[in-house]
Design a protein around this motif. Structure first.
Motif, mmCIF file in Angstrom:
data_model
loop_
_atom_site.group_PDB
_atom_site.id
_atom_site.type_symbol
_atom_site.label_atom_id
_atom_site.label_comp_id
_atom_site.label_asym_id
_atom_site.label_seq_id
_atom_site.Cartn_x
_atom_site.Cartn_y
_atom_site.Cartn_z
ATOM 1 N N GLN A 201 4.976 -7.100 2.701
ATOM 2 C CA GLN A 201 3.741 -6.693 2.037
ATOM 3 C C GLN A 201 2.792 -7.884 1.919
ATOM 4 O OE1 GLN A 201 3.582 -3.929 -1.576
ATOM 5 N NE2 GLN A 201 3.191 -5.921 -2.539
ATOM 6 N N THR A 244 -4.222 -4.218 0.320
ATOM 7 C CA THR A 244 -2.818 -4.468 0.647
ATOM 8 C C THR A 244 -2.462 -3.810 1.969
ATOM 9 O OG1 THR A 244 -2.225 -4.545 -1.694
ATOM 10 C CG2 THR A 244 -0.430 -4.260 -0.123
ATOM 11 N N VAL A 246 0.985 -3.542 4.785
ATOM 12 C CA VAL A 246 2.424 -3.732 4.950
ATOM 13 C C VAL A 246 2.726 -3.875 6.436
ATOM 14 C CG1 VAL A 246 4.708 -2.708 4.686
ATOM 15 C CG2 VAL A 246 3.034 -2.507 2.844
#
Length: 272
Positions: A201, A244, A246
């Protein structure tokens, strides 16, 4: 008899005058400058080489004198050597005066004043460039969210690379760590499937992935680069100053983080 004597005397007188005239003609007239006295203020001619010079010797002594000045350090003047990260001009400004062993070094230039929010804008930590599987974090609090402009991935000889490019000159803060499933979308709270067995992440704050009109600056929310280790990139958050992504890796391999500028980028490498 008397007449003969007079003629002989006249001939002798004429011969003497002729000889005397020839003698005066050979000497030539005296130049007027030779009769002038020497000027009192005329500079005295040096009788030897000036101080601090080296005269020629040997065969060169018969030629016109040429004096070579020897610097105070006994050799030719050299350019100061620039230190890593220092320009030649900066090195010259802080170097001691050439040719004088007792000269003091020039004072170092006054450093530029730190920005008012320097405590919130720390520099990159060199340790983050080392391979690790642990959490990497660097907090920054600039005045406004930094806009993410693009995300791209590529393969190198020993690692896969993801590049996050931002607008402007300053990177936001970031935190990277391997997380467990389920991978949750921050807005809806819904789980999101991500390929692989190692989910790295990458969270940016304060940052945004959209413009002032609310349009996404990175159109794709899911990228499948088909690399040896990085199988998928998934954006899971662009909300309230947080962006964010991943990285769905084949396995939780070690990674490293690097800040680059021109343009402003955060680079994430994952070992093969």
């Amino acid at each position: 008899m008397k007449q003969s004597g007079r003629r002989l005397t006249s001939l002798l007188l004429v011969g003497c005058i002729g000889v005397t005239g020839c003698s005066k003609k050979e000497e030539g007239p005296t130049h007027p400058a030779a009769e002038l006295p020497a000027a009192e203020d005329a500079p005295a001619q040096p009788s030897g080489p000036p101080p601090g010079t080296l005269p020629r010797e040997g065969e060169a002594a018969a030629r016109p004198p040429v004096h070579v000045v020897i610097p105070g350090d006994g050799g030719a003047a050299r350019q100061p050597e620039a230190l890593p990260g220092e320009t030649q001009q900066e090195a010259a400004e802080t170097a001691p005066t050439a040719g004088n062993d007792t000269a003091a070094a020039a004072p170092a230039p006054t450093p530029a004043p730190a920005p008012a929010n320097a405590a919130d804008l720390p520099a990159e930590d060199p340790k983050n460039r080392e391979w690790t599987a642990s959490k990497v974090e660097l907090k920054r609090r600039p005045g406004a969210s930094v806009t993410l402009r693009s995300v791209r991935a590529g393969q190198h000889a020993d690692f896969d690379r993801v590049v996050f490019e931002f607008e402007g000159q300053q990177l936001p803060g970031y935190a990277l760590e391997y997380v467990d499933k389920p991978i949750i979308q921050c807005g809806s709270g819904d789980p999101t499937p991500v390929a692989g067995q190692g989910w790295l992440q990458v969270r940016f704050t304060p940052a945004r992935g959209h413009n002032d009109q609310g349009q996404a600056t990175v159109a794709e929310r899911e990228i499948k680069p088909r690399l040896p280790i990085i199988l998928e990139l998934e954006r899971i958050c662009d909300f309230e100053g947080e962006v964010t992504w991943v990285l769905g890796n084949k396995s939780p391999n070690k990674y490293r983080v690097m800040e680059l500028h021109g343009p402003t980028r955060l680079v994430v490498d994952v070992q093969h």
